[in-house]
Enzyme design. Structure first.
Site, short mmCIF file in Angstrom:
data_model
loop_
_atom_site.label_atom_id
_atom_site.label_comp_id
_atom_site.label_asym_id
_atom_site.label_seq_id
_atom_site.Cartn_x
_atom_site.Cartn_y
_atom_site.Cartn_z
N ASP A 131 27.13 32.24 43.49
CA ASP A 131 26.12 31.04 43.34
C ASP A 131 24.73 31.57 43.05
OD1 ASP A 131 25.11 28.20 44.00
OD2 ASP A 131 24.44 29.30 45.59
N ASP A 158 23.21 35.66 46.65
CA ASP A 158 24.40 35.96 47.68
C ASP A 158 25.76 35.94 46.96
OD1 ASP A 158 24.89 33.36 46.80
OD2 ASP A 158 24.17 32.39 48.75
N TYR A 208 24.85 23.16 50.25
CA TYR A 208 24.74 21.93 49.17
C TYR A 208 25.56 20.77 50.00
CZ TYR A 208 23.72 25.78 45.95
OH TYR A 208 23.38 26.84 45.35
N GLU A 234 14.30 33.10 44.75
CA GLU A 234 15.70 32.77 44.47
C GLU A 234 16.02 32.76 42.91
OE1 GLU A 234 18.79 33.03 45.89
OE2 GLU A 234 18.25 31.47 47.36
#
Length: 771
Positions: free
Chosen positions: A82, A85, A236, A463
């Site tokens: 994703d 991670d 999510y 991120e």
């Protein structure tokens, strides 16, 4: 570490926008900026980023020299990780796939012009095949991975399962299934696109994609609900599903030509789409993202129906993002970025830029003023990402001269000891740059003030994620068609190691007239790629000329292991009887029963400690002289801080020298990174030749042990007292290493909770750190 865009947050921000005075913050970029950057290079590097995210057995076309196969026994292997991670979410895989697919369908000339069409299609096929595998018929796989472990441990994907088994006792990652109209709708949209993209080149596969697309859509439409996908919702949590059905129906219509899909939109979906707060007006605020594809569906529906009212509806969205509509306008940073939300501000902006390009070409091509306005708006966003901003910095890793250094991504970091807080720092004593450049990754972006925190722990800024790059990549397809660009035929580079991956560290543990006892660490800091060595051995060379001169022989020499970190385990070490090398030189070989226990996964695994002794009988009356021993040179006596990295204790992979220099001058030779321990990467840092001064010590991160607050090599009640005195301000100051050791829950700061966990460790209630 990604945060869900909660529905309530969306409402609050939209409401705030409604009552705020409208600011005319939109400004068009300077005309010359339209082609200021090499958009072909950017597309090529974005393709690299998606290669870095691949799970399972890597395809032959993966070009990354520091990646290797990983988690090949996932219940459903393949797909993309994703973000930074190693969890896999079907939702973000589907969203990224369908957004990328739209870009290729809409602007095929862009990738083609820069030689990236084949790579682009490879990526789509790779992820679409994963979506097919996630379709189980009556339900879908929605997540693979264990969230708690995944977000506590920092290491390379190649080492993930070894650490996972060590910490959990499990050998397979968990997989979760559900029924979910949101996820299934996006899967259906992506697979319908797959049919359109591959029907001419691979009709059999394309038909399979379409079959799954229809089935997924039919089940999603019948279900009409967000599923019980609770493991995913911490990361999510979808807030709606009619937008996903609306979006998917439009793509199925485009793939099949069957008007029934558009009829469903009119009869069932449109009336249930999101509305503006306290209004019956269809929503035009917010942005196109994994949780809200309504604006994408609105654009498609306007294209598919040719309805002027739907063209007006989508124009409201672009007006909201530019100069405002109906008293509502998105916020802008002081340096000109339309800013929607703190998580992935550039993700939202670049995705909207892509929609703007499509709208200009499909809806507003005959309106010169609108076409100019929205094209400049999209150009401005994309060029902002490449450096047209107040910081004069590219937000794309590896693009331009100045770009973020602390992107939040585990595998590219090269971390071997689970320590990550300083990764990406390039200055100071604690500097630790990433091992690898994650080319093409779009970082989250600036905050509302236009500032950016280049700190790996500030996830909202640093991120990177597959959904962040999706709209951005599709916008690049449009930009290349409009402004041109080129690819680099020599990209990507084959990286060479930035540090020594396998080496020996040692000191004199004890020394007397009849023996020498050595403390040795076998080190594995591999990252090109991260890997293990099963048949790992090392050799300690010694000289018995003084024994021979006194009438003794090698038969009087014994070897013994006095301490082994892995005693009783699969990696238990053994020591050989003395083996003749040449002349009066012999060696003792230390052999791991399974060298894979030395792995770059944490404080206690990246090295293996052994204390071994070479001795002669006391009653011989001969004094053992270690100073002429080849492997003794450069070693000192003392604690762990006195250990030296020595090339004179040599290391081997299945008999092949991978570290150090043998007494005859035979030296380990570097080899190309390749992903196999059969092709090891060996030292790149200089070492001394025999007979000179002590060996060069590589620059490595200072070592510490979680819980060892007083840094004495043990975890006991004294560490609890030391931390408590520090927290109380009772005269104890902790340096940076001690603070890292004290932070056993790895939340960034030593606290009373850490003191309690260390206390629990001393009495056996906590069995391992970090907590």
């Amino acid at each position: 570490m990604k945060k869900p865009i909660a529905f309530v947050t969306s409402l609050v921000l939209c409401a705030a926008a409604a009552v705020a005075p409208m600011q005319n913050l939109f400004t068009a970029p300077v005309e010359a900026h339209a082609a200021s950057y090499n958009y072909g290079e950017a597309l090529q590097k974005s393709m690299f980023f998606y290669q870095a995210q691949q799970n399972g057995v890597l395809p032959e076309w993966n070009q990354i020299s520091w990646r290797a196969d990983c988690m090949t026994n996932d219940p459903t292997p393949g797909g993309w990780f994703d973000a930074g991670d190693h969890l896999k979410f079907t939702l973000t895989n589907a969203y990224a796939a369908m957004t990328l697919g739209w870009g290729l369908i809409q602007y095929p000339g862009g990738p083609e012009a820069v030689g990236q069409t084949e790579m682009y299609k490879n990526h789509l096929e790779y992820v679409l095949d994963y979506l097919v595998a996630c379709d189980l018929g009556d339900e879908i796989v929605y997540m693979v991975g264990e969230g708690g472990f995944d977000h506590k441990w920092w290491g390379a994907c190649e080492m993930y399962m070894d650490k996972f088994e060590l910490m959990t006792g499990e050998t397979v990652r968990p997989q979760y299934t559900c029924k979910d109209s949101c996820i299934q709708g996006q899967m259906a949209a992506a697979l319908a696109q797959g049919y359109m993209i591959f029907k001419d080149t691979n009709p059999t596969k394309a038909e399979n994609y379409l079959t799954h697309a229809k089935d997924l859509f039919e089940r999603a439409d019948a279900w009409r609900s967000i599923g019980d996908d609770s493991e995913e919702h911490a990361y999510y949590k979808p807030s709606s599903f009619y937008d996903d059905l609306f979006f998917a129906a439009n793509w199925l219509y485009m793939a099949t030509g069957e008007k029934s899909y558009l009829d469903l939109c009119e009869s069932d979906y449109i009336q249930n789409l999101g509305k503006e707060s306290q209004s019956d007006e269809l929503k035009f605020t917010w942005g196109y993202c994994w949780d809200d594809v309504q604006q994408g569906g609105t654009l498609l529906y306007a294209m598919n129906t040719g309805d002027a009212e739907w063209k007006k509806q989508f124009k409201k969205h672009l007006e909201y993002w530019t100069t405002g509509y109906g008293g509502k306008q998105i916020s802008y940073t002081p340096d000109g970025l339309p800013w929607l939300f703190q998580w992935g501000s550039l993700r939202h902006a670049t995705s909207t830029a892509f929609l703007a390009y499509v709208a200009v070409d499909e809806l507003f091509a005959d309106d010169a003023a609108d076409a100019k306005k929205y094209t400049e708006f999209a150009d401005n966003i994309m060029n902002y990402a490449f450096g047209d901003n107040g910081l004069n910095m590219s937000y794309v890793v590896g693009m331009g001269e100045s770009y973020p250094q602390a992107w939040h991504h585990r595998t590219s970091s090269g971390a071997w000891n689970d320590k990550w807080s300083n990764i990406g720092q390039t200055e100071g004593d604690d500097a630790k740059p990433h091992a690898h450049i994650l080319y093409g990754a779009l970082c989250g972006g600036p905050d509302q003030t236009g500032n950016y925190s280049d700190n790996i722990g500030d996830y909202q800024y640093t991120e990177v994620a597959i959904d962040y790059n999706a709209g951005y990549t599709s916008a690049l397809c449009a930009m290349i068609e409009k402004y041109g660009g080129s690819s680099d035929p020599d990209f990507p580079p084959t990286e060479t190691p930035k540090w020594t991956e396998f080496y020996m560290r040692a000191s004199i543990n004890q020394s007397a007239k009849s023996y020498t006892e050595i403390k040795a660490f076998a080190m594995n800091h591999s990252a090109w790629p991260a890997r293990q060595v099963k048949n790992l051995t090392y050799r300690y060379f010694f000289d018995i000329s003084e024994l021979e001169a006194a009438g003794a022989s090698i038969d009087d020499v014994t070897t013994k292991v006095n301490y082994d970190q892995h005693a009783g385990e699969k990696g238990e070490i053994s020591i050989s009887e003395p083996i003749h090398y040449e002349g009066s030189i012999y060696y003792a070989e230390l052999v791991f029963s399974d060298g894979t226990v030395v792995m770059p996964t944490g404080q206690s695994e990246h090295r293996s400690e052994c204390q071994f002794r070479i001795s002669i009988p006391d009653n011989l009356g001969i004094e053992w002289d270690a100073t002429n021993d080849y492997s003794f040179q450069g070693l000192t006596q003392g604690g762990e801080m006195d250990m030296a990295d020595t090339p004179y204790i040599t290391m081997y992979d299945n008999g092949t020298l991978i570290w150090g220099i043998e007494p005859d001058g035979t030296e380990a030779k570097p080899t190309e990174p390749g992903g196999s321990t059969d092709n090891p990467v060996t030292p790149t840092e200089p070492v001394t030749t025999p007979g000179t001064t002590e060996p060069t010590t590589p620059s490595v991160t200072p070592e510490f042990m979680y819980g060892d607050v007083d840094l004495n090599g043990e975890v006991d009640i004294r560490d609890v007292l030391t931390l408590n005195r520090n927290l109380l301000g009772a005269g104890v100051v902790l340096d940076e290493t001690a603070r890292l050791a004290a932070d056993v829950d790895v939340d960034g700061e030593p606290t009373a909770a850490d003191a309690m966990n260390i206390l629990k460790f001393t009495i056996g209630l906590v069995t391992a750190f970090p907590v």
